[in-house]
Design a protein around this motif. Structure first.
Motif, PDB file in Angstrom:
ATOM      1  N   SER A 190      22.825  43.126   8.796  1.00 36.50           N
ATOM      2  CA  SER A 190      22.164  44.396   9.427  1.00 36.50           C
ATOM      3  C   SER A 190      21.761  44.462  10.739  1.00 36.50           C
ATOM      4  O   SER A 190      22.100  45.301  11.536  1.00 36.50           O
ATOM      5  N   LEU A 191      20.960  43.458  10.988  1.00 35.98           N
ATOM      6  CA  LEU A 191      20.368  43.336  12.382  1.00 35.98           C
ATOM      7  C   LEU A 191      21.842  43.269  13.351  1.00 35.98           C
ATOM      8  O   LEU A 191      21.779  43.990  14.559  1.00 35.98           O
ATOM      9  N   ARG A 192      22.754  42.550  13.203  1.00 40.60           N
ATOM     10  CA  ARG A 192      24.015  42.409  13.879  1.00 40.60           C
ATOM     11  C   ARG A 192      24.510  43.962  14.035  1.00 40.60           C
ATOM     12  O   ARG A 192      25.001  44.415  15.129  1.00 40.60           O
ATOM     13  N   LYS A 193      24.778  44.604  12.912  1.00 36.13           N
ATOM     14  CA  LYS A 193      25.403  45.967  12.918  1.00 36.13           C
ATOM     15  C   LYS A 193      24.504  46.847  13.787  1.00 36.13           C
ATOM     16  O   LYS A 193      25.041  47.874  14.453  1.00 36.13           O
ATOM     17  N   CYS A 194      23.137  46.652  13.800  1.00 35.14           N
ATOM     18  CA  CYS A 194      22.323  47.561  14.672  1.00 35.14           C
ATOM     19  C   CYS A 194      22.428  47.326  16.031  1.00 35.14           C
ATOM     20  O   CYS A 194      21.766  48.191  16.941  1.00 35.14           O
ATOM     21  N   GLY A 195      22.906  46.453  16.465  1.00 34.44           N
ATOM     22  CA  GLY A 195      23.245  46.092  17.933  1.00 34.44           C
ATOM     23  C   GLY A 195      22.279  44.917  18.798  1.00 34.44           C
ATOM     24  O   GLY A 195      22.378  44.982  19.659  1.00 34.44           O
ATOM     25  N   TYR A 196      21.338  44.475  17.796  1.00 34.09           N
ATOM     26  CA  TYR A 196      20.479  43.523  18.392  1.00 34.09           C
ATOM     27  C   TYR A 196      21.177  42.147  18.841  1.00 34.09           C
ATOM     28  O   TYR A 196      22.563  42.020  18.245  1.00 34.09           O
ATOM     29  N   GLN A 197      20.582  41.555  19.627  1.00 34.77           N
ATOM     30  CA  GLN A 197      20.978  40.121  19.883  1.00 34.77           C
ATOM     31  C   GLN A 197      20.330  39.413  18.829  1.00 34.77           C
ATOM     32  O   GLN A 197      19.015  39.690  18.618  1.00 34.77           O
ATOM     33  N   VAL A 198      21.111  38.620  17.840  1.00 37.73           N
ATOM     34  CA  VAL A 198      20.571  38.202  16.831  1.00 37.73           C
ATOM     35  C   VAL A 198      20.230  36.767  17.045  1.00 37.73           C
ATOM     36  O   VAL A 198      21.158  35.974  17.450  1.00 37.73           O
ATOM     37  N   GLY A 199      19.125  36.357  16.532  1.00 34.63           N
ATOM     38  CA  GLY A 199      18.555  34.781  16.716  1.00 34.63           C
ATOM     39  C   GLY A 199      18.410  34.374  15.158  1.00 34.63           C
ATOM     40  O   GLY A 199      17.861  35.055  14.469  1.00 34.63           O
ATOM     41  N   SER A 200      18.723  32.974  14.836  1.00 30.25           N
ATOM     42  CA  SER A 200      18.355  32.441  13.736  1.00 30.25           C
ATOM     43  C   SER A 200      17.866  30.953  13.995  1.00 30.25           C
ATOM     44  O   SER A 200      18.057  30.324  15.124  1.00 30.25           O
ATOM     45  N   GLY A 201      17.800  30.252  13.054  1.00 31.74           N
ATOM     46  CA  GLY A 201      17.632  28.863  12.929  1.00 31.74           C
ATOM     47  C   GLY A 201      16.956  28.179  11.637  1.00 31.74           C
ATOM     48  O   GLY A 201      17.001  28.895  10.722  1.00 31.74           O
ATOM     49  N   VAL A 202      16.785  26.857  11.945  1.00 31.59           N
ATOM     50  CA  VAL A 202      16.618  26.237  10.624  1.00 31.59           C
ATOM     51  C   VAL A 202      14.810  25.379  10.981  1.00 31.59           C
ATOM     52  O   VAL A 202      14.774  24.955  12.149  1.00 31.59           O
ATOM     53  N   MET A 203      14.708  24.858   9.874  1.00 38.16           N
ATOM     54  CA  MET A 203      13.686  23.494  10.156  1.00 38.16           C
ATOM     55  C   MET A 203      14.430  22.321   9.621  1.00 38.16           C
ATOM     56  O   MET A 203      15.132  22.331   9.010  1.00 38.16           O
ATOM     57  N   VAL A 204      13.752  21.472  10.302  1.00 32.41           N
ATOM     58  CA  VAL A 204      14.561  19.930  10.234  1.00 32.41           C
ATOM     59  C   VAL A 204      13.529  19.046   9.721  1.00 32.41           C
ATOM     60  O   VAL A 204      12.433  18.870  10.365  1.00 32.41           O
ATOM     61  N   GLY A 205      14.135  18.232   8.471  1.00 28.33           N
ATOM     62  CA  GLY A 205      13.216  17.307   7.993  1.00 28.33           C
ATOM     63  C   GLY A 205      12.469  17.994   6.865  1.00 28.33           C
ATOM     64  O   GLY A 205      11.373  17.428   6.697  1.00 28.33           O
ATOM     65  N   LEU A 206      12.711  18.914   6.204  1.00 33.90           N
ATOM     66  CA  LEU A 206      12.342  19.303   5.093  1.00 33.90           C
ATOM     67  C   LEU A 206      12.625  18.447   4.010  1.00 33.90           C
ATOM     68  O   LEU A 206      13.555  17.495   3.972  1.00 33.90           O
ATOM     69  N   PRO A 207      11.825  18.598   3.002  1.00 37.41           N
ATOM     70  CA  PRO A 207      11.777  17.860   1.991  1.00 37.41           C
ATOM     71  C   PRO A 207      13.074  17.956   1.183  1.00 37.41           C
ATOM     72  O   PRO A 207      13.657  19.169   1.290  1.00 37.41           O
ATOM     73  N   PHE A 208      13.646  17.086   0.320  1.00 41.63           N
ATOM     74  CA  PHE A 208      15.197  17.164  -0.220  1.00 41.63           C
ATOM     75  C   PHE A 208      16.288  17.438   1.008  1.00 41.63           C
ATOM     76  O   PHE A 208      17.303  17.806   0.450  1.00 41.63           O
ATOM     77  N   GLN A 209      16.080  17.554   2.383  1.00 43.36           N
ATOM     78  CA  GLN A 209      17.179  17.738   3.257  1.00 43.36           C
ATOM     79  C   GLN A 209      17.612  16.544   3.679  1.00 43.36           C
ATOM     80  O   GLN A 209      16.964  15.559   3.898  1.00 43.36           O
ATOM     81  N   ASN A 210      19.306  16.307   3.910  1.00 46.10           N
ATOM     82  CA  ASN A 210      19.623  15.220   4.416  1.00 46.10           C
ATOM     83  C   ASN A 210      20.483  15.387   5.668  1.00 46.10           C
ATOM     84  O   ASN A 210      20.583  16.817   5.843  1.00 46.10           O
ATOM     85  N   VAL A 211      21.159  14.777   6.272  1.00 43.04           N
ATOM     86  CA  VAL A 211      21.704  14.819   7.723  1.00 43.04           C
ATOM     87  C   VAL A 211      22.953  15.913   7.473  1.00 43.04           C
ATOM     88  O   VAL A 211      23.310  16.546   8.092  1.00 43.04           O
ATOM     89  N   ASP A 227      23.526  34.449  18.707  1.00 42.53           N
ATOM     90  CA  ASP A 227      23.338  34.783  19.970  1.00 42.53           C
ATOM     91  C   ASP A 227      22.216  34.108  20.592  1.00 42.53           C
ATOM     92  O   ASP A 227      22.220  33.721  21.862  1.00 42.53           O
ATOM     93  N   MET A 228      21.218  33.641  19.571  1.00 38.62           N
ATOM     94  CA  MET A 228      20.058  33.019  20.327  1.00 38.62           C
ATOM     95  C   MET A 228      19.769  32.141  18.912  1.00 38.62           C
ATOM     96  O   MET A 228      20.151  32.390  17.609  1.00 38.62           O
ATOM     97  N   CYS A 229      19.120  30.877  19.320  1.00 36.99           N
ATOM     98  CA  CYS A 229      18.510  29.971  18.063  1.00 36.99           C
ATOM     99  C   CYS A 229      17.259  29.402  18.527  1.00 36.99           C
ATOM    100  O   CYS A 229      16.906  29.210  19.549  1.00 36.99           O
ATOM    101  N   GLY A 230      16.694  29.393  17.367  1.00 36.80           N
ATOM    102  CA  GLY A 230      15.139  28.607  17.374  1.00 36.80           C
ATOM    103  C   GLY A 230      15.152  27.481  16.301  1.00 36.80           C
ATOM    104  O   GLY A 230      15.358  28.227  15.169  1.00 36.80           O
ATOM    105  N   LEU A 231      15.034  26.522  16.499  1.00 41.77           N
ATOM    106  CA  LEU A 231      14.885  25.438  15.580  1.00 41.77           C
ATOM    107  C   LEU A 231      14.061  24.409  16.060  1.00 41.77           C
ATOM    108  O   LEU A 231      13.948  23.756  17.001  1.00 41.77           O
ATOM    109  N   GLY A 232      13.197  23.813  14.856  1.00 39.89           N
ATOM    110  CA  GLY A 232      12.147  22.732  15.281  1.00 39.89           C
ATOM    111  C   GLY A 232      11.932  22.160  13.924  1.00 39.89           C
ATOM    112  O   GLY A 232      12.497  22.251  12.871  1.00 39.89           O
TER     113      GLY A 232
END
Ligand code: 5AD
Ligand code: FES
Length: 360
Positions: A190-211, A227-232
């Protein structure tokens, strides 16, 4: 040719290539970081853009199992900053040539909240002669709300997928209609459809997460064409359910290092997007954000939240800069960015080139 060279020759990385890069150590790790930095300089130059971060409310209707401001956490004093406080922070950003602000909050879908954000967007535009760029980070909303906010002046939106692995998504969120994976994907669309620059991202090192999950996360960000990313790095918070897994997590330094490798891989995978140096990096390493700038990140979000509220906007442990006011934050960042050899893009929006290219 070494395996690393072989990978760098390719235009597209496979999941196996990404796993190899994420596991790189020693000289190969250094080479990955160097390549990411050169790619950044080649594609988007050496400017780092500021986005003044205003965490205007911690009232949240969601209950994510990792987040310190989840609705079930009763150890948080809830706040809404006043309009005056928010506008004061926005004005500070404008007068100090930050060029953009990010309005971030807990997630509410009530008409009162939606109207308030709408009003604030218009006010911020007004006090800045329409010049201040505005990013929103207020969670999942209806397409109608996204559309309304876009029309009122927001032009970028951050909504992290947190993890692209659906099973893992339900291990870090309660399984109910408020925390629905499909709904989150739909919100990103929906964000894309509305015309935003869209940012997403993930968390790194969550329990049960692997490479492997992390490699899939990178491919996911590429697939949805962010278009943008925030990850930490994930940081356990003692008032949250995921805290019980604290002894099973990767050591903090490994989470930190993996987050840096994720950033570097993403810069190689998506050369012209905007990548933020997440504040969570600084919670592990005092110069974590600056390190991120030397291997691919080009956006930093100095905190402009009124100091009295910062303590109550603790998504994770050790959140830095809780007692530094905006001027101190600015001075401290200026010196630190200078050390990386890059420069601050004062007075420029620094929009995602990737977005501009797509629009063309
Ligand atoms: N550790 C790291 N990041 C977190 N966030 C929320 N809780 C944590 C945590 N415990 C991140 C989420 C969210 C962003 C605003 O903050 O990725 O999207
Ligand atoms: Fe979902 Fe805070 S409760 S990110």
């Amino acid at each position: 040719m070494s395996r690393l060279e072989d990978i760098f020759q390719r235009a597209e990385f496979s999941k196996e290539d990404l796993i190899y890069l994420l596991m790189a150590e020693g000289d190969e790790r250094t080479e990955l970081f160097k390549r990411a930095n050169s790619m950044k300089h080649k594609m988007i130059g050496n400017k780092v853009y500021f986005r003044g971060l205003i965490e205007f409310s911690n009232i949240c209707d969601k209950d994510c199992l990792y987040c310190g401001i989840r609705s079930s956490n009763k150890n948080v004093t809830r706040y809404h900053a006043t309009d005056e406080e928010i506008l004061y922070a926005a004005k500070y950003a404008y007068e100090n040539d930050y060029a953009s602000v990010v309005l971030q909050s807990g997630e509410l879908e009530t008409p009162g909240f939606v109207n308030r954000v709408d009003r604030l967007l218009k006010e911020i535009k007004k006090i800045s002669n329409g010049e201040l760029g505005i990013t929103l980070s207020c969670g999942e909303q209806s397409e109608e709300t996204y559309k309304r906010w876009f029309e009122s002046g927001a032009h970028r939106y951050l909504l992290r997928i947190e993890t692209s692995n659906e099973d893992l998504y339900y291990r870090i969120h309660p399984k109910n209609e408020k925390h629905d994976y499909a709904k989150r994907l739909k919100a990103l669309e929906s964000l894309r459809k509305c015309g935003y620059q869209v940012g997403s991202g993930v968390m790194v090192g969550l329990p049960f997460q692997n490479v492997e999950d992390l490699a899939e996360d990178l491919l996911f960000l590429k697939r949805i064409d962010v278009d943008m990313c925030g990850l930490g790095p994930f940081l356990e918070h003692e008032d949250t359910p995921l805290y019980q897994y604290k002894d099973q997590l990767w050591p903090k330094l490994k989470r930190f290092d993996m987050a840096l490798k994720m950033l570097a891989c993403l810069r190689l995978l998506m050369p012209d997007i905007n990548i933020a140096a997440a504040t969570a990096l600084q919670a592990i390493d005092p110069v974590g954000r600056e390190k991120a700038v030397t291997l691919g990140a080009n956006v930093i979000m100095p905190n402009l939240t009124p100091c009295e509220y910062r303590e109550e906007y603790r998504l994770y442990e050790n959140k830095p800069c809780l007692d530094e006011d905006a001027d101190m934050c600015r001075n401290c960042l200026e010196g630190r960015i200078a050390l990386t050899g890059d420069e601050i893009g004062y007075g420029e929006w620094g929009d995602s080139l990737h977005f501009k290219e797509r629009k063309r």
